[in-house]
Design a protein around this motif. Structure first.
Motif, PDB file in Angstrom:
ATOM      1  N   LEU A 165      40.819  36.399  50.907  1.00  0.00           N
ATOM      2  CA  LEU A 165      40.013  35.368  51.548  1.00  0.00           C
ATOM      3  C   LEU A 165      40.534  33.982  51.244  1.00  0.00           C
ATOM      4  CD1 LEU A 165      36.931  34.918  52.746  1.00  0.00           C
ATOM      5  CD2 LEU A 165      36.667  34.090  50.447  1.00  0.00           C
TER       6      LEU A 165
ATOM      7  N   ARG B  72      22.984  47.097  34.715  1.00  0.00           N
ATOM      8  CA  ARG B  72      24.159  47.789  34.171  1.00  0.00           C
ATOM      9  C   ARG B  72      23.785  49.119  33.547  1.00  0.00           C
ATOM     10  NH1 ARG B  72      27.792  43.715  30.869  1.00  0.00           N
ATOM     11  NH2 ARG B  72      28.988  45.617  30.519  1.00  0.00           N
TER      12      ARG B  72
ATOM     13  N   ARG C 177      40.587  32.263  33.678  1.00  0.00           N
ATOM     14  CA  ARG C 177      39.688  32.570  32.562  1.00  0.00           C
ATOM     15  C   ARG C 177      40.516  32.984  31.371  1.00  0.00           C
ATOM     16  NH1 ARG C 177      34.735  34.138  35.707  1.00  0.00           N
ATOM     17  NH2 ARG C 177      36.129  35.312  37.023  1.00  0.00           N
TER      18      ARG C 177
ATOM     19  N   ILE D 295      28.627  38.402  36.713  1.00  0.00           N
ATOM     20  CA  ILE D 295      27.384  37.654  36.862  1.00  0.00           C
ATOM     21  C   ILE D 295      26.662  37.688  35.527  1.00  0.00           C
ATOM     22  CG2 ILE D 295      25.193  37.507  38.048  1.00  0.00           C
ATOM     23  CD1 ILE D 295      26.485  38.714  40.450  1.00  0.00           C
TER      24      ILE D 295
ATOM     25  N   LEU E 223      25.906  41.672  35.368  1.00  0.00           N
ATOM     26  CA  LEU E 223      26.723  42.582  36.170  1.00  0.00           C
ATOM     27  C   LEU E 223      28.164  42.247  35.870  1.00  0.00           C
ATOM     28  CD1 LEU E 223      25.115  42.614  39.725  1.00  0.00           C
ATOM     29  CD2 LEU E 223      25.276  44.522  38.138  1.00  0.00           C
ATOM     30  N   GLU E 224      29.009  43.275  35.892  1.00  0.00           N
ATOM     31  CA  GLU E 224      30.392  43.002  35.551  1.00  0.00           C
ATOM     32  C   GLU E 224      31.293  43.962  36.282  1.00  0.00           C
ATOM     33  OE1 GLU E 224      31.246  43.564  31.467  1.00  0.00           O
ATOM     34  OE2 GLU E 224      33.385  43.296  31.783  1.00  0.00           O
ATOM     35  N   PHE E 225      32.217  43.387  37.043  1.00  0.00           N
ATOM     36  CA  PHE E 225      33.216  44.221  37.710  1.00  0.00           C
ATOM     37  C   PHE E 225      34.576  43.644  37.363  1.00  0.00           C
ATOM     38  CE2 PHE E 225      29.440  45.069  40.092  1.00  0.00           C
ATOM     39  CZ  PHE E 225      29.522  46.426  40.320  1.00  0.00           C
TER      40      PHE E 225
ATOM     41  N   GLY F 229      42.527  29.853  44.504  1.00  0.00           N
ATOM     42  CA  GLY F 229      41.490  29.046  43.881  1.00  0.00           C
ATOM     43  C   GLY F 229      40.656  29.776  42.874  1.00  0.00           C
ATOM     44  N   VAL F 230      41.080  30.936  42.456  1.00  0.00           N
ATOM     45  CA  VAL F 230      40.277  31.659  41.472  1.00  0.00           C
ATOM     46  C   VAL F 230      40.404  30.965  40.123  1.00  0.00           C
ATOM     47  CG1 VAL F 230      40.064  33.808  40.223  1.00  0.00           C
ATOM     48  CG2 VAL F 230      40.498  33.823  42.658  1.00  0.00           C
TER      49      VAL F 230
ATOM     50  N   GLN G 163      37.479  41.422  36.278  1.00  0.00           N
ATOM     51  CA  GLN G 163      37.533  39.969  36.403  1.00  0.00           C
ATOM     52  C   GLN G 163      37.042  39.538  37.772  1.00  0.00           C
ATOM     53  OE1 GLN G 163      38.500  37.463  34.065  1.00  0.00           O
ATOM     54  NE2 GLN G 163      37.931  39.279  32.897  1.00  0.00           N
ATOM     55  N   ARG G 164      36.801  40.520  38.613  1.00  0.00           N
ATOM     56  CA  ARG G 164      36.504  40.220  40.003  1.00  0.00           C
ATOM     57  C   ARG G 164      35.159  39.511  40.147  1.00  0.00           C
ATOM     58  NH1 ARG G 164      37.373  43.036  44.978  1.00  0.00           N
ATOM     59  NH2 ARG G 164      37.180  41.369  46.493  1.00  0.00           N
ATOM     60  N   LEU G 165      34.186  40.087  39.536  1.00  0.00           N
ATOM     61  CA  LEU G 165      32.848  39.512  39.663  1.00  0.00           C
ATOM     62  C   LEU G 165      32.131  39.671  38.332  1.00  0.00           C
ATOM     63  CD1 LEU G 165      30.432  38.414  41.293  1.00  0.00           C
ATOM     64  CD2 LEU G 165      29.847  40.770  41.788  1.00  0.00           C
TER      65      LEU G 165
ATOM     66  N   ARG H 121      43.040  36.138  45.208  1.00  0.00           N
ATOM     67  CA  ARG H 121      42.637  35.067  46.111  1.00  0.00           C
ATOM     68  C   ARG H 121      43.027  33.705  45.589  1.00  0.00           C
ATOM     69  NH1 ARG H 121      37.831  35.388  45.426  1.00  0.00           N
ATOM     70  NH2 ARG H 121      37.861  37.513  44.662  1.00  0.00           N
TER      71      ARG H 121
ATOM     72  N   TRP I  90      31.638  31.437  45.628  1.00  0.00           N
ATOM     73  CA  TRP I  90      32.278  32.483  44.826  1.00  0.00           C
ATOM     74  C   TRP I  90      33.594  32.922  45.450  1.00  0.00           C
ATOM     75  CZ3 TRP I  90      32.701  37.833  46.281  1.00  0.00           C
ATOM     76  CH2 TRP I  90      33.278  38.633  45.277  1.00  0.00           C
ATOM     77  N   SER I  91      33.555  33.041  46.781  1.00  0.00           N
ATOM     78  CA  SER I  91      34.778  33.511  47.411  1.00  0.00           C
ATOM     79  C   SER I  91      35.867  32.451  47.332  1.00  0.00           C
ATOM     80  CB  SER I  91      34.515  33.917  48.857  1.00  0.00           C
ATOM     81  OG  SER I  91      34.209  32.782  49.617  1.00  0.00           O
ATOM     82  N   LEU I  92      35.456  31.193  47.195  1.00  0.00           N
ATOM     83  CA  LEU I  92      36.467  30.145  47.059  1.00  0.00           C
ATOM     84  C   LEU I  92      36.998  30.056  45.640  1.00  0.00           C
ATOM     85  CD1 LEU I  92      34.945  27.233  49.164  1.00  0.00           C
ATOM     86  CD2 LEU I  92      36.883  28.675  49.740  1.00  0.00           C
ATOM     87  N   PHE I  93      36.110  30.183  44.705  1.00  0.00           N
ATOM     88  CA  PHE I  93      36.508  29.876  43.326  1.00  0.00           C
ATOM     89  C   PHE I  93      36.486  31.081  42.404  1.00  0.00           C
ATOM     90  CE2 PHE I  93      34.533  26.044  45.107  1.00  0.00           C
ATOM     91  CZ  PHE I  93      35.660  25.229  45.134  1.00  0.00           C
ATOM     92  N   GLY I  94      35.924  32.136  42.858  1.00  0.00           N
ATOM     93  CA  GLY I  94      35.960  33.353  42.060  1.00  0.00           C
ATOM     94  C   GLY I  94      34.997  33.377  40.896  1.00  0.00           C
ATOM     95  N   THR I  95      34.104  32.443  40.838  1.00  0.00           N
ATOM     96  CA  THR I  95      33.135  32.458  39.748  1.00  0.00           C
ATOM     97  C   THR I  95      31.833  31.848  40.227  1.00  0.00           C
ATOM     98  OG1 THR I  95      32.657  31.716  37.517  1.00  0.00           O
ATOM     99  CG2 THR I  95      33.964  30.251  38.887  1.00  0.00           C
ATOM    100  N   VAL I  96      30.790  32.173  39.533  1.00  0.00           N
ATOM    101  CA  VAL I  96      29.504  31.581  39.892  1.00  0.00           C
ATOM    102  C   VAL I  96      28.949  30.755  38.740  1.00  0.00           C
ATOM    103  CG1 VAL I  96      28.867  33.332  41.570  1.00  0.00           C
ATOM    104  CG2 VAL I  96      28.342  33.692  39.168  1.00  0.00           C
TER     105      VAL I  96
ATOM    106  N   LYS J  29      29.760  53.504  38.027  1.00  0.00           N
ATOM    107  CA  LYS J  29      31.043  52.880  38.375  1.00  0.00           C
ATOM    108  C   LYS J  29      32.244  53.810  38.194  1.00  0.00           C
ATOM    109  CE  LYS J  29      31.479  49.053  36.274  1.00  0.00           C
ATOM    110  NZ  LYS J  29      31.638  47.691  35.755  1.00  0.00           N
TER     111      LYS J  29
END
Lengths: 516, 499, 604, 107, 166
Positions: free
Chosen positions: A416, A490, A516, C67, C59-61, A512-513, C63-65, A510, C181-187, A497
């Motif tokens: 994206l 969780r 970390r 929360i 919630l944890e996926f 702009g990520v 490094q993708r998401l 993507r 989130w889709s722009l920056f990958g974090t919330v 999962k």
């Protein structure tokens, strides 16, 4: 065959059903069976966290047809475990919340337990054949439950639901067999674990797919139509509201809460892992249909004037979100979908239970006949409110966590770099529709709550009594389940999962990520 | 033991029974029924001990004792045993419709004729020569002419008999003419020799298909395939119920084994395979549509089962089409013998179970319409539940034998790429659910008709057999392997054949 | 740990009330008050403590998401905490008196505690999703509290309306979160800030970033009742008055402003969005003030005034003056809560009469209420130099002036209107002669009610100047250190002029009046917003719903599904006519079949 | 021009057609039954012709065909006996042999 | 000579077969059928199948047709008063028949062995013996079955046609 636990999970309700049919105190027997099953499920869940390389626990097999490598193979991964838990919880609640049955009580409870056994069997089967077969076990009991003990247009509804589902499951069967036949002859087996292993092995060695890519599309489509009918995917949904409206309360609870989830479970278990390219190819079709589920059925729901139909349609609508999670094709969305299976199962069971109690006490389900019941039925209104808020995705309830995962999964599914809103991918537009659906669902649910529980109490309603003591704890169980998972999703997500992960395509990076 | 003695012992046993019945007028006629059951059971047991003869005999030109033949022989025996049980149960109704001056007269013959028909069925199972096919088939057909008309004080029975007679004789005419032409083309009547002879013919595919078509007419009549099915509903409805059951199971199965053997020969001729394929596909499609759709508005249970029998013929034909070679598929043609055998085995269980219950219920009700089953779940929960299992199995619900049957059928159709048939099959299955559950609706949803609410009495043996059949339906629905093993069990040679 | 205590104490109270003490009203009430008290004390401790963040992954996926549920204590949140728990505590205490005779007191306090939990969650949230969670919960608890007197149709409807309008805003909020989130990958706010700075000059994001900000702003529009989603707030006055004070004046409606301040780094990075926000805020300010001038219900006047003041704050966000916005938020929270509680006291004294034209002369009957209400009014209208409102409003006006003269004009006009309608309210309700029986026999409220009034009056009139002078931290936090010398306009002077003008006009018009001499139907009917919306919904959503319902019932189910079954049935019905019963006919069909087969044979 | 197999087969086919016609158009069951016999005899004619025109190895007619004819005649005789018995029973019960009058069972 | 006789008897057979179909009176039909069968027997003889020809006369023309006549007399069936043939049946029947004849002749036209002429026979005809041997040796099994069949039909005829069962 040292692990008999999963067989027990199926056999206990079946034995209970037989005992209920023959014995005198059917209700007590079936409650006992359902309770024992729930206890067993909880025990299995407790034992589930032991570390193991095998995603499927408690495996066991009984050979049935060696020529076709057909065996009664059972085992659960996280997803299966969660579904079993859902099934057992809802069964206990459904049995406990059954209204008084005056006519052929034994058969009534036997039917319920049959449905339960069928669901559990489908959830624990790792063999494509029995996976399918167990689900069908519920068909005739549903027909009987609606036809004998149903409400309103029970006969028409019984026919409709049975024929429609029979047709759907037949299409599903064709899809499954087609899948089986599309596998190269030397690998053909109904054993899902073997198929997974082969798929993974092939992907690793040559990047090839177990099922030839050119065949995946239409097999997936067939499975989608078959499962879709069972899940009430738009436009195959019209059986659901009428069926649920006509069914006796516990049947609606089990059917909408558990049985319907079989289709989605099946998509997650069979279609998506084994037909990844097919899923990709059909994603546009699915997106269109699921928007139909969310927006179109949502609007239809608003137009409903009876509570039973309204709940029925709303449960159809929420299937759209689960589909959205599936269509995201990634672990986030699909975990969300899986979690929503659980959450929706509990919440819709609670909603139907309330509807049933209202129907029993007031002999009506027309919204305009109700009013001000919060005064005389405070507990019921509380539980209904909580179930309602759960179902419209209020945070704190499991549904919200699941929907959040679905939205995130679907929105971030594709690689994206959106430059403007007009660059949205179809999946992202679908998310937009899904978010609007959240508004829609709030509209009809609050409207219903306002009509039923708020406002002045009309004279025509002779102040009905609140929940009896026996009716309380099932609601508590359902709501507590929703809240616990909602507060810390969780608990379940981490369990489901691992079962989903190996089948997912690699996630693209993507721009702009944040680092970390 | 030589397999040829099986039929011989059945015939002899039939004769003995007939004589005994004639010379022992005081014995309750039902006893002979049970005697017949016992005798056939004995033959059934014997059938597991036959061994292949050590030397070639002239009859081996006509008579096969391969595993399929043995399977269908046992099939015929089991069917006849159950039919005899039904016949015993049917005796009260029978006497009502017999022109008998003395009670019990005519009953004995009614119990003996199925045994002779059984011999005919067993011979059909083994027939591998058109002469043999013709005579054994006629033995069966003529027995059925008599049996269908047997209750001749019942106008329906008579009418059914006449219709069966005329159409049956017509189909015999075509069969004979077809056999004539095959003989004319090849100079042989033995299937084993016809095959190579047909291949040797050059440029004669018109005549070959012509003769095949004529034979197909005769066999299509037996298995009730469209458009030769029209006799089925009327005859099934009119005939005495045990005979209907016998017709729908025994006669149909025997028709299928003969059809399979004949098809095997003609499919060896590449020039006409395309046309045979077209015929089978269109025939199967038409049979499915006719049987299933026309069944929906039916109100008489036996007539409903007649349409259902046509429908099941359609499914069986679908299974046959899978053997056709088809372009675009890498799957080899699927051998259909196993599928059909299993399907028929399941069909036997569920159909005969239904008919037994029809007899029991009709005996104690005003008739055998579906409406007379109203509230059966109150009059006899046991019977209602057994019939529920039968109906579920006929409709193809999993964990019943009917489901495995359909599963095999459609799996082979899918493997054969028969999309049209699969599509029609899907609709058919949905229709099937409707009309089979119609009976369930009557039993469970409808109130008992006033005045017909007496609890249904049921004899111990009959009850046991009903329970056994229902149990078998469920057992084979979970573990189908025994039935398939039975199909594959071949006759062991007594001594190794030096051939 | 303390932060968790702040958050969870009220939730514990809710749970306990629901599960255990539901039947004992007294116990429930004290549980609730105790919980908020605990939160308040903890907040005080935290206020003087260090910044910190504590979190776990909800919630944890990979490094993708990720929360998290995380609590952030920083300059912004610790002040906000103090305001929320402080005002909350006072409202709780006040409610002890106000709701004393209500038999659903337990439910009321459960809802109130739930609300506190939700609101504190918003304040403490360190990421978007957590904020959204509590954002929605606030909406739900607000629904519960507005609908407290559910048997009253208007209350039930108002509750529903509030929730739905908020949901509408949340629709955009969630979408905004997804886009971000889709722009920056974090919330997580703290992680977003550097990411945003990294791309702030990247033209690639020139469209999507403002879009994202505006979507997020939609959430704020809903919650802070900005145009055009403001319609729910006046109706929400159907709830008990303490609820109005706490939720619909001091805290919940401020959440939108708080959100925007939290993400001001995003707003600044998207100037287009900033301008839109400014316009929305200022238009709301003006229009709400206009509407307020023609209202007669004491709570509704205050509600519109709240709208108007929130408009100021949102406007301030648009002027890139989030400090000013926060400042006004704090002061407004105090004096508006004061005003609402005062109104509540009046209503309590007037036996639930809310029409100001039925009041009059309450000055003598309810002296404490009168006095505190006067202080509140003064703060709201921005009594020069003495009231806290004056300073906070000034800082916004200054920022408006810096942005554009038009915003300054709108701001000043609003200020004048504010002065006008508040004076009108004050005069009509308190000063003129009593105009009804209720008014004549009104009496002062019990101590448990007026003590919170008194406490709230203190910061309204004094605290801000005092704090401004003494606490350098606050000025620093709010970024109020402002160099007046560069101003193009002498804003304080203009504001004072407006104040005088507004008060004076109202005094002239409403002095000793029994009826409203001014008639502006457009304003009295709130610019016909409700009617227009009702019409809009009727011709869009409702019509669509009806159409869909029709389609589903008659086309999809009727024509297609039932049609298919009818077709199948009809086919069967027709097919069985082959079965005419005549064997000869059968023979003919038989023959036709034969012919077809034979034709196939001769066909080449 | 000598007689060929064709001639016999043609006659046989025509006889079959005539019999078939009778089955299709006549209403009297007895006559229908006669016509069925005609059809069987048409088959017999063809069989015999085939056996004659296709000599066996020793140059004599292929008697297998004639054996088949023998079976057909026997079976046909038995069929006639049973069929006539049924028709008699029908006539006794319904007093008719018209096929269009026996249509109680339909649809 | 043979050809003339063949065509004569063929014509006779077909003509009387047609008479069977069109004749109103069943008795007349039966009589016509006898003639037709005798002509057929003549054709058998022309094919050197004397045994079959004799059987044809004995069994068919003799036994079977006598049975038919007995039954017709027994039932006292009159000539059909109204139309023998219903128009619908006629229309359907004719379509079928023309279809049959058309396809049959077309098939026959392409039937290669049809042109064969009857080979001269090397031996004296001894068909009774040859057929007999075949029947009792090679065809023994079918013969037994036919025997059973006759038994069954005997039982059947008795059961079905006795006025009262005793």
């Amino acid at each position: 065959m040292k692990n008999i636990f999963l067989y027990l999970l199926i056999l206990i309700p079946l034995a209970g059903a037989v005992a209920a049919m023959l014995g005198n105190s059917a209700r007590r027997i079936s409650l006992l069976a359902a309770g024992a099953n729930l206890a067993l499920a909880v025990l299995l869940l407790a034992g589930f966290n032991s570390p193991s390389d095998d995603p499927f626990r408690y495996r066991a097999a009984i050979a049935v047809l060696p020529a076709l490598d057909l065996k009664l193979l059972v085992g659960v991964d996280g997803l299966g475990m969660m579904m079993v838990l859902l099934a057992t919880i809802v069964t206990v609640c459904a049995v406990q919340l059954s209204p008084e049955v005056k006519d052929r009580e034994g058969a009534f409870f036997a039917c319920l337990l049959f449905i339960s056994a069928g669901c559990i069997g489908a959830f624990v089967s790792l063999d494509l054949f029995f996976f399918y077969a167990f689900h069908e076990l519920a068909l005739i009991p549903t027909f009987l439950l609606i036809g004998i003990w149903g409400h309103g247009e029970r006969l028409a509804a019984a026919w409709k639901i049975t024929i429609y589902l029979a047709l759907g499951s037949f299409i599903l069967l064709l899809g499954l067999v087609a899948l089986y036949l599309a596998i190269p002859a030397e690998h053909r087996t109904f054993d899902l674990t073997k198929l997974y292993a082969l798929q993974a092995q092939l992907a690793q060695n040559s990047g090839a797919s177990l099922v030839p890519v050119e065949k995946q599309g239409w097999i997936f489509l067939t499975l989608l139509s078959g499962f879709g009918i069972l899940i009430s995917l738009f436009p195959f949904h019209t059986w659901a509201p009428q069926g649920y409206a006509a069914a006796p309360t516990p049947a609606s609870m089990l059917h909408a809460g558990v049985l319907k989830k079989f289709g989605l479970f099946g998509l997650l278990r069979v279609a998506y892992p084994l037909l990844p390219e097919g899923a990709q190819a059909c994603s546009k079709v699915l997106l269109v249909l699921l928007v139909g589920n969310i927006l179109y059925v949502g609007l239809v729901t608003i137009a409903q004037k009876k509570l039973d139909l309204l709940l029925g349609y709303s449960s159809v609508m929420h299937m759209g979100y689960i589909f959205l999670g599936l269509a995201s094709l990634n672990i986030i969305g699909q975990s969300g979908a899986a979690l929503l299976l659980f959450a929706h199962g509990l919440s819709v069971a609670a909603l139907f239970a309330v509807m049933g109690i209202l129907r029993d006490r007031l002999d009506t389900t027309r919204l305009e006949d109700f009013g001000g019941l919060a005064r005389t039925m405070p507990l019921l209104s509380l539980f209904f409110g909580m179930a309602l808020f759960a179902s419209i995705g209020l945070p704190g309830f499991a549904n919200f966590a699941a929907e959040t995962m679905i939205f995130f999964g679907a929105f971030g599914a594709d690689s994206l770099s959106v430059k403007s809103v007009f660059d949205f991918t179809p999946l992202q537009w679908t998310v937009l529709a899904g978010l609007w659906g959240v508004v829609i669902s709030a509209v009809y649910m609050l409207r219903a709550y306002r009509r039923i529980f708020f406002g002045p109490l009309p004279d025509t309603l002779k102040s009905p009594p609140d929940l009896t003591a026996a009716q309380r704890w099932p609601f508590l169980v359902l709501i507590a389940g929703l809240l616990v998972v909602g507060f810390y999703p969780r608990l379940l997500v981490d369990v489901i999962k691992p079962g989903l992960q190996p089948t997912q395509p690699a996630t693209p990076a993507r721009v702009g990520v944040a680092q970390r | 033991m030589n397999p040829i003695y099986l039929e011989a012992s059945v015939v002899v046993f039939g004769l003995v029974l007939l004589m005994a019945e004639a010379f022992l007028p005081r014995v309750d006629k039902r006893t002979f029924g049970w005697l017949g059951v016992a005798g056939l059971l004995l033959v059934l047991v014997l059938s597991f001990f036959v061994t292949a003869p050590t030397e070639a005999a002239p009859w081996q030109r006509f008579y096969a004792f391969d595993s399929a033949a043995m399977f269908y022989k046992r099939f015929a025996l089991v069917t006849t045993i159950l039919v005899l049980v039904m016949a015993v149960e049917y005796v009260p109704t029978l006497q009502k419709y017999l022109a008998s001056a003395t009670p019990g007269a005519g009953v004995g013959e009614f119990l003996c004729l199925p045994i002779f028909a059984c011999a005919g069925l067993m011979w059909m199972a083994s027939a591998i020569d058109f002469a043999m096919i013709f005579v054994s088939l006629e033995l069966v057909t003529i027995s059925f002419y008599i049996l269908v008309t047997y209750t001749r004080r019942n106008p329906n029975s008579l009418e059914a008999g006449v219709k069966y007679l005329i159409l049956g004789a017509l189909s015999t005419g075509f069969l004979v003419y077809g056999i004539t032409w095959v003989y004319g083309l090849t100079g042989h009547t033995s299937l084993a020799k016809i095959g190579p002879a047909l291949l040797a013919l050059q440029g004669q595919d018109t005549a070959i298909f012509f003769s095949f078509a004529l034979i197909l007419v005769g066999l299509g009549f037996k298995v009730a395939a469209v458009p030769f099915q029209l006799w089925v509903p009327d005859v099934y409805q009119g005939a005495p119920t045990p005979v209907t059951a016998f017709l729908s199971v025994g006669s149909k199965a025997a028709g299928f084994i003969v059809l399979l053997r004949v098809l095997d020969v003609f499919l060896g001729v590449p020039a006409i395979v395309g046309k045979i394929g077209l015929t089978l596909v269109v025939g199967a499609a038409a049979t499915l549509i006719y049987g299933n759709f026309a069944a929906m508005p039916q109100v008489n249970f036996k007539r409903l089962l007649a349409y259902s029998s046509i429908a099941h013929a359609g499914y069986l034909l679908v299974a046959i089409t899978s053997v056709l070679p088809h372009p675009g598929s890498t799957n080899p043609p699927v051998p259909f013998g196993e599928t059909i055998a299993f399907y028929l085995a399941g069909y036997l269980l569920m159909t005969l179970l239904s008919f037994i219950i029809v007899i029991v219920v009709a005996n104690q009700s005003p008739g055998d319409d579906i409406a007379h089953f109203n509230g059966l779940s109150r009059r006899s929960p046991f019977l209602a539940f057994a019939l529920l299992i039968a109906m579920a199995s006929l409709a193809g619900v999993p964990f019943t034998v009917g489901f495995f049957g359909k599963f095999f059928v459609f799996a082979s159709a899918l493997a054969g790429g028969q999309w049209l048939l699969i599509g029609i099959g899907a609709l058919s299955v949905a229709c099937g659910f409707y009309y089979y559950l119609k009976v369930v609706r009557a039993m469970y949803f409808q109130p008992v008709a006033a005045g017909a609410d007496a609890a249904i009495e049921l004899g111990g043996p009959t009850k046991a057999i009903i329970a056994l059949l229902a149990g078998l339906i469920l057992f084979l629905g979970i573990f189908p392997a025994p039935a398939l093993d039975l199909y594959h069990a071949s006759v062991k040679p007594a001594v190794a054949l030096a051939k | 740990m303390l932060a968790w205590l702040i958050l969870f104490a009220p939730l514990t109270a809710t749970a306990l009330i629901l599960l255990v003490t539901k039947s004992s009203r007294q116990l429930s009430a004290f549980l609730s008050v105790g919980a908020v008290g605990a939160s308040f004390l903890a907040s005080v401790v935290v206020f003087f403590g260090p910044d910190f963040t504590t979190q776990f992954n909800w919630l944890e996926f990979g490094q993708r998401l990720i929360i998290p549920i995380g609590l952030t204590i920083d300059k912004l949140s610790r002040t906000m905490l103090l305001v929320v728990t402080g005002v909350g505590l006072l409202v709780h205490v006040y409610s002890l008196g106000y709701m004393h005779e209500d038999r659903s007191e337990s439910r009321y306090f459960a809802g109130l505690s739930l609300f506190m939990f939700s609101m504190l969650g918003i304040v403490l949230a360190n990421n978007f999703v957590m904020m959204f969670i509590f954002w929605e919960l606030v909406g739900a608890s607000s629904w519960l509290l507005i609908g407290h007197w559910y048997e009253k149709a208007s209350a039930a409807d108002a509750a529903k309306k509030a929730f739905l309008v908020n949901r509408l805003g949340d629709f955009g909020f969630m979408l905004g979160i997804l886009v971000v989130w889709s722009l920056f990958g974090t919330v997580v706010f703290a992680e977003l800030k550097p990411a945003v700075e990294r791309i702030s000059n990247d033209a690639t994001f020139a469209v999507i970033l403002p879009a994202a900000v505006l979507l997020l702003f939609m959430g704020a529009v809903g919650k802070s009742a900005q145009m055009p989603l403001h319609v729910w707030l006046p109706d929400a006055m159907e709830g008990p008055t303490p609820v109005s004070a706490l939720i619909h004046a001091a805290t919940m409606v401020a959440a939108g402003v708080y959100l925007m301040v939290r993400i001001d780094f995003l707003v600044i990075a998207a100037p287009t969005a900033q301008t839109v926000i400014a316009w929305v805020g200022m238009i709301t300010a003006v229009m709400a003030a206009l509407m307020a001038t023609q209202q007669n219900d004491i709570k509704r006047i205050l509600a519109y005034s709240t709208l108007s003041q929130l408009g100021y704050m949102i406007g301030a966000i648009g002027f890139a003056a989030s400090g000013a916005a926060m400042f006004h938020l704090f002061t407004h929270a105090c004096f508006k809560a004061l005003l609402f509680l005062g109104a509540g006291s009046v209503i309590h004294g007037m036996h639930h009469e809310q029409d100001i034209w039925q009041m009059g002369g309450l000055k003598n009957k309810m002296p404490i209420t009168f006095l505190t209400f006067a202080i509140g009014t003064a703060a709201l209208v921005g009594f020069p130099y003495l009231s806290s409102g004056f300073y906070s409003k000034d800082s916004i006006l200054i920022a408006a002036g810096a942005k554009s003269w038009i915003f300054l004009v709108m701001g000043l006009f609003t200020a004048a209107l504010t002065a006008f309608y508040m004076t009108r309210l004050f005069i009509v309700a308190f000063l003129n002669k009593p105009r009804s029986e209720n008014a004549k026999h009104a009496g002062e409220s019990p101590m448990v009610m007026w003590v919170p009034l008194a406490i709230l009056a203190v910061p309204s009139i004094l605290a801000m100047p005092f704090l401004l002078g003494r606490s350098s931290t606050l000025t620093e936090v709010l970024g109020l250190a402002h160099d007046h010398s560069k101003d193009a306009w002498n804003v304080p002077l203009l504001a004072m002029f407006m104040f005088v003008w507004g008060v004076g006009l109202a005094f002239i018009i409403y002095r000793n009046r029994d009826r409203d001499p001014l008639r502006f139907p457009l304003l009295a009917h709130k610019f016909y917003f409700d009617e227009i919306y009702a019409g809009l919904i009727a011709i869009t959503h409702d019509l669509l719903a009806k159409l869909s319902g029709f389609f589903d019932k008659y086309i999809l189910d009727g024509l297609l599904v039932r049609g298919a079954t009818t077709l199948a049935f009809g086919t069967g019905f027709v097919l069985r006519f082959f079965q005419v019963g005549n064997a000869q006919a059968y023979a003919i069909f038989f023959g036709l079949g034969v012919i077809v087969l034979l034709y196939l044979a001769v066909r080449p | 021009m000598p007689l060929t197999l064709h001639d016999y087969l043609l006659v046989s086919g025509l006889l079959f057609a005539v019999g078939f016609t009778g089955v299709l158009v006549r209403r009297n069951i007895l006559v229908i039954y006669m016509c069925l016999e005609i059809m069987l005899n048409a088959a017999n004619l063809a069989l015999v012709a085939f056996s004659r025109f296709r000599p066996a190895a020793d140059g004599m007619p292929d008697y297998h065909g004639q054996v088949l004819v023998f079976f057909i005649i026997t079976v046909a005789a038995a069929e006639v006996a049973v069929g006539l018995a049924i028709i008699v029973a029908l006539y006794r019960a319904r007093n008719t042999t018209q096929i269009n009058e026996i249509n109680r069972l339909q649809y | 000579m043979t050809i003339t006789l063949f065509w004569f008897f063929s014509f006779l057979m077909l003509a009387f077969a047609i008479v069977v179909v069109v004749q109103r009176n069943p008795v007349s039909s039966a009589m016509a059928l006898v003639v037709s069968f005798i002509a057929l027997a003549a054709l058998f003889v022309s094919l050197d199948a004397f045994f079959i020809g004799v059987i044809q006369v004995l069994v068919y023309a003799g036994a079977v047709m006598v049975l038919f006549l007995f039954i017709i007399m027994l039932l006292d069936i009159k000539a059909e008063q109204r139309r023998v043939i219903s128009p619908a049946a006629l229309a359907g029947g004719l379509i079928v028949i023309f279809g049959f004849v058309g396809t049959f002749t077309q098939m026959l036209a392409g039937f290669a062995p049809a042109g064969a002429t009857a080979p001269t026979l090397p031996h004296v005809i001894e068909d009774v013996k040859r057929v007999g041997i075949l029947l009792f040796t090679e065809y023994n099994l079918p013969l037994q079955i036919v025997g059973t069949l006759l038994l069954v039909s005997t039982i059947g005829v008795i059961v079905l046609s006795k006025r009262e069962l005793k």
